[in-house]
Design an enzyme around this catalytic site. Structure first.
Site, PDB file in Angstrom:
ATOM      1  N   GLU A  34       0.417  -3.210  12.546  1.00 55.58           N
ATOM      2  CA  GLU A  34       0.464  -4.666  12.364  1.00 55.58           C
ATOM      3  C   GLU A  34       0.716  -5.436  13.658  1.00 55.58           C
ATOM      4  O   GLU A  34       0.696  -6.666  13.651  1.00 55.58           O
ATOM      5  CB  GLU A  34       1.544  -4.999  11.331  1.00 55.58           C
ATOM      6  N   TRP A  57       0.833  -1.212   0.000  1.00 55.19           N
ATOM      7  CA  TRP A  57       0.000   0.000   0.000  1.00 55.19           C
ATOM      8  C   TRP A  57       0.863   1.257   0.000  1.00 55.19           C
ATOM      9  O   TRP A  57       0.398   2.358  -0.281  1.00 55.19           O
ATOM     10  CB  TRP A  57      -0.963   0.007   1.196  1.00 55.19           C
TER      11      TRP A  57
HETATM   12  O1  IFM Z   1       3.536  -1.518   4.015  1.00 64.47           O
HETATM   13  C1  IFM Z   1       4.407  -1.540   5.088  1.00 64.47           C
HETATM   14  C2  IFM Z   1       3.641  -1.885   6.332  1.00 64.47           C
HETATM   15  O2  IFM Z   1       2.657  -0.922   6.599  1.00 64.47           O
HETATM   16  C3  IFM Z   1       4.568  -1.985   7.515  1.00 64.47           C
HETATM   17  N1  IFM Z   1       5.589  -2.959   7.255  1.00 64.47           N
HETATM   18  C4  IFM Z   1       6.378  -2.656   6.083  1.00 64.47           C
HETATM   19  C5  IFM Z   1       5.512  -2.535   4.853  1.00 64.47           C
HETATM   20  C6  IFM Z   1       6.368  -2.152   3.631  1.00 64.47           C
HETATM   21  O3  IFM Z   1       6.889  -0.867   3.778  1.00 64.47           O
END
Ligand code: IFM
Length: 722
Positions: free
Chosen positions: A463, A321
């Site tokens: 996350e 994203w």
């Molecule tokens: O898209 C991100 C995510 O929001 C957090 N971990 C790393 C990914 C890639 O940058």
């Protein structure tokens, strides 16, 4: 050297990874890590190709690194003049972020090596290096140049069935294991000294060996022309690579450099933000723009940008994203054709998203969390390795981060609103929005005794908290997607037949009704004292300081999220989540709400992702508090120069450049400090300059017009830009 030069002196092996990133040369087609010419694979050299992926056995699928065609090594009287083999008297290396020219200057005593190189912005497949050897003693110098196959692979090897060809244009050709894609690297050299020439073919590659006698004071100079093609580009990549090298050799290094610089000058003209008042900030912002511009897919109509750009194979070279929410804004406002390419990639990969949704038992488009070519899902079920047990940890990013489909719809609508151009919607964008909305219809949870529609078992941007219900960000994105789908009828009110035809083709009749029904019923978050609850039950989690959670770590690389992570049972979050929602939908929320949430969530945010700080900075500006944004801006803008991003998630290496921060730096400057936004198709500014900045000036394209925004402490203006 220009004022945009970043230079490191001395050599420290520990710095290898960081230097490879911050001194990266790239042109959207490929990225050449900022490592000196003689580096073998232990120094992580790589020419990472965009959009070419391979899977070796059951390891992670990742982008392919091409054979290294700017390899060069120097011997003096048979002794290697090479970092790692001989301690240099002095060493400096750096990059000019104005034109992407990497340079190194290493004095080994008998010979000093000075070089400059670039990945051409003017010729997609070309890399050039000019190497100069200053001799301090009499003896024999050997210049060993060629194409090295001793390259860095994280989950490789990816290249097999090597073929070699000697001659004016050296050639190494190989095929990838999974899809048998041919990758060809060629190299020509133009030396200004007479030498005995031989060739050497070894396991490590194919080399041209130039030997000559030198006297003290002699200076030997050679220009090296490298080229890379794959069978995804042309039918005969080997011939194309050799032909390009020969042609560029005939043209000469100086001409190639002039063309490259002219291409960079044009990029700067379209996008450069001039920041006055703080030189460090100006350099950081310039470096950020360099990094993001250098990996933009200018050579392709429909390609996106991996989360770690072209700095290597981290994160499987996948598209997240990050593309729509963090890279897209700078491009749509400065170089809309690149924004179109990012979105066309999503339009073309719609079949992959339909397939993914169906595999989970849903309808519509559920885009890959980590998207590779064709929209294939690169995200594995086990994305983290536990540092204690060394066992893979089941992570749910691919299954539950459903906001990805909403993020894509959000960017498609923004593209229309900022450019006024609906052709992309006509050419597949409308279909994508409708299919994303359909996915959210089918993913909704309705209860017989509850009017609100829930979205259960999701992961929001934070996350660390997995499988939650009614993540506020996700629900807002879903509503926006549904509203955008409904808005399409208005956008195409003068083409009602076409739009109705599209709905019929998609068999959308019942879903259209459902959209109307669900859109206003999506569960609203709980709000306590103005603070929006990140997801149902978040406020009931342990509320303790970030340092307390940090102090519970038993290992520095321990993963904070998941079932056993230290953050999951607390209110400590990885990255902007509610704040990201406030940043993306600023008009929806009163300033008191933004202020209350900023004050609540910022101390509870680890900023464990490079996507976090810019969202906080943007909302601080919205509040008219740019002083709160300043440190976050500096952190965002200098992340790659300083190499201070997170490098490990459990046992997985996640280092590289940080395009999301690079885009974030532009967003803070333009959308935050200058307060640029679109209102009814017109750009407006609402400046909030921090005290460190005296003037900001930058070009934009809005509604098809080229404009320039200039903001000082006392005034701001949007003018025509010629
Ligand atoms: O898209 C991100 C995510 O929001 C957090 N971990 C790393 C990914 C890639 O940058």
């Amino acid at each position: 050297m220009s004022k945009w030069t970043l230079c490191g002196s001395g050599y420290d092996r520990e710095q290898t990874v960081t230097d490879g990133n911050r001194f990266l040369c790239a042109n959207g087609y490929m990225g050449l890590r900022g490592v000196f010419e003689e580096a073998d694979s232990t120094w992580f050299p790589a020419i990472t190709l965009s959009g070419v992926y391979d899977q070796y056995q059951d390891r992670w699928r990742e982008p392919v690194n091409a054979p290294h065609c700017l390899y060069a090594r120097v011997l003096f009287n048979g002794r290697a003049m090479a970092i790692g083999a001989l301690e240099p008297v002095s060493h400096r290396a750096g990059i000019d972020y104005g034109d992407g020219l990497y340079h190194r200057d290493t004095d080994f005593g008998p010979v000093a090596i000075r070089s400059e190189r670039f990945v051409s912005m003017a010729e997609t497949h070309l890399l050039c290096d000019r190497i100069e050897l200053r001799c301090a003693e009499a003896g024999e110098v050997t210049l060993y140049t060629g194409i090295s196959t001793d390259i860095w692979d994280i989950n490789g090897p990816h290249l097999f069935d090597f073929g070699y060809q000697q001659g004016e244009a050296l050639l190494v050709r190989a095929v990838t294991g999974e899809k048998r894609i041919t990758v060809a690297s060629a190299q020509c050299i133009q030396a200004d000294f007479a030498a005995e020439e031989t060739f050497e073919q070894q396991d490590a590659g194919l080399f041209r060996v130039l030997r000559c006698r030198v006297r003290p004071g002699d200076v030997l100079c050679a220009a090296i022309f490298g080229a890379v093609y794959t069978s995804q580009d042309v039918a005969h990549p080997a011939e194309a690579a050799q032909a390009l090298c020969r042609a560029m050799k005939a043209r000469g290094f100086a001409d190639c450099l002039t063309a490259h610089r002219a291409a960079w000058a044009e990029i700067s003209r379209c996008s450069e933000v001039h920041l006055e008042g703080d030189d460090d900030a100006a350099l950081g912002l310039h470096a950020s723009q360099y990094h993001l511009n250098s990996i933009a897919p200018r050579h392709a109509d429909s390609l996106s940008i991996p989360a770690r750009g072209l700095s290597g194979q981290t994160y499987k070279g996948a598209i997240f994203w990050d593309s729509e929410i963090f890279f897209f804004p700078m491009f749509v406002y400065t170089q809309p054709e690149i924004a179109r390419s990012l979105l066309r990639y999503r339009i073309e990969t719609l079949p992959g998203a339909l397939k993914k949704a169906a595999a989970y038992g849903f309808r519509g488009a559920f885009y890959a969390w980590e998207s590779q070519e064709g929209g294939e899902e690169g995200c594995t079920n086990f994305n983290v390795v536990d540092v204690f047990t060394h066992r893979p940890v089941r992570t749910y990013f691919r299954d539950k981060q459903i906001h990805i489909s909403g993020d894509i719809a959000y960017a498609l609508r923004s593209y229309y609103e900022i450019t006024g151009d609906r052709s992309l919607l006509e050419a597949g964008g409308a279909r994508v929005i409708l299919e994303c909305a359909r996915f959210f219809i089918s993913r909704a949870c309705c209860h017989a005794d509850r009017a609100a529609v829930d979205y259960a078992d999701v992961i929001g941007p934070d996350e660390y908290h997995e499988r939650v219900t009614n993540n506020a960000f996700t629900n807002r994105m879903i509503r926006h997607t549904m509203e955008s789908a409904l808005l399409l009828r208005e956008i195409f009110s003068d083409r009602a037949d076409w739009f109705d035809g599209l709905l019929r083709e998609l068999d959308y009749g019942r879903d259209w009704q459902l959209l109307h029904d669900l859109c206003g019923r999506i569960a609203q978050p709980v709000v306590r004292n103005g603070v929006i609850e990140q997801f149902d039950g978040y406020f009931a989690l342990e509320d303790c300081p970030l340092d307390t959670v940090r102090s519970r770590l038993c290992h520095p690389r321990e993963y904070w999220g998941g079932d056993h992570g230290v953050a999951g049972v607390t209110q400590i979050i990885k990255q902007a989540d509610v704040i990201a929602m406030l940043a993306l939908f600023p008009e929806d929320f009163p300033l008191e709400t933004i202020a209350a949430n900023w004050a609540y969530y910022e101390p509870r945010t680890e900023h464990g992702s490079s996507l976090s700080a810019c969202m906080y900075a943007l909302t601080a500006c919205r509040l008219g508090r740019p002083e709160l944004a300043w440190d976050l801006f500096m952190r965002t803008a200098t992340i790659d120069m300083k190499g201070c991003g997170k490098e490990w998630a459990g046992e997985i290496y996640i280092g590289g450049t940080h395009p999301a921060s690079n885009g974030g730096a532009w967003m803070i400057a333009a959308l935050g400090f200058a307060g640029l936004r679109m209102k009814n198709g017109q750009p407006e500014i609402h400046p909030h300059l921090p005290e460190q900045i005296t003037r900001l000036s930058f070009p934009i394209v809005a509604g098809g017009r080229r404009l320039r925004v200039t903001v000082t402490r006392d005034w701001g203006v949007i003018d025509s830009d010629f």
